[in-house]
Design a protein around this motif. Sequence first.
Motif: not given
Length: 387
Positions: A224, A255, A258-264, A266, A312
């Motif tokens: 990171r 990425d 990096p602080d956000l998951p894939l679903d978020t 989308r 991502k």
Amino acid sequence: MTTPCDALVIGAGPAGLMAAEAMARAGRQVLIAEAKPSPARKFLMAGKSGLNLTKDEPLSAFLPAYAEAAPALRAALTGFGPAEVQHWAQELGQPVFTGSSGRVFPRAMKASPLLRAWLARLSDLGVRLETRWRWTGWSEAFAFDTPGGARAIAPRCAVLACGGASWSRLGSDGAWAGLMSGVPLAPFQPANIGFTVPWSAHMARHFGAPVKNVALHAGGTKVRGEFVISRDGVEGGGIYALSRPLREGARLTLDLAPDLPLDTIRARLARPRGKASLANHLRKALRLDPVKQALLMECARPLPDDIAPLIKALPVPLDGPRPIDQAISTAGGIRFEALDDHLMIRARPGTFAAGEMLDWEAPTGGYLLTACLATGLWAGRHAAHWT
């Protein structure tokens, strides 16, 4: 004519100066031979960016940075690790501070005051420094080209600290490898190096721009941090930390959020954007700045309908590392199998080696300088007791 000498150090960088001090403190009369007109030029160059002395972390966390070389370096780093480096700088009149990442710097944020104090201490210990002495060979004695002509020096003990094979204008040109007949060497390779990217003309306006708050992946390694887009490609701390897997052919992916998951990601991108452009939508929904958006467009056009996976894991095409002379440091050098536990060259009893001459590499962040100092001290102490 051959001149006898009690103790010889070849190379006046951090490893060589540390070896010289260790031998002088043990009562040896030390001669340092430096090829350049002045000592520690690469050390001074490092000081222009703040002089990261070490990293304030326990040895159990520090050692893994040296990968497979860690066992061979353990003894030296146990004797002179992060705590000892800080104490050493403070003894030379240079207070230090630790940044939020654990990196340790002198408060002066440059190398010159530290070097001046160190050279003065070495002079007080009787160490003699000769500059413009280029080592040209060895048999029974060490041969040098000097301003006064050819010289041959026959020391009782010697420490080689000639550096790696990058930044040749500062003295580390790797030419010493041609003098090491009979000593097993690993080929030089660039470490802590930028990589070439075939940018399109659209990226020109972003040259020199930092890319912040990203996660970089290569092979099984993830870091990171941040990096810089240059005219030639990518460089900076985040890239340097991955230089080994990238050099070995791993693919670089970014990425960008990096602080956000894939679903978020989308879900946010699925919100109605009305008449907003894609650029504005990315900025508002994900806070992607223009540099990250430019990377997305450069590396992934034409964009698919679902761009969340690319945000991502954006692949960045690399055309290999920059030339070795542009590397901050190099891998390769004298293999540890060629050395005993005291860093003495088995084929040359009484001659020791230290610093970047040895076959190890480590990321920036204080690891490089600490190991140079530690191996210089280790080699110097054992050389001092050679008879």
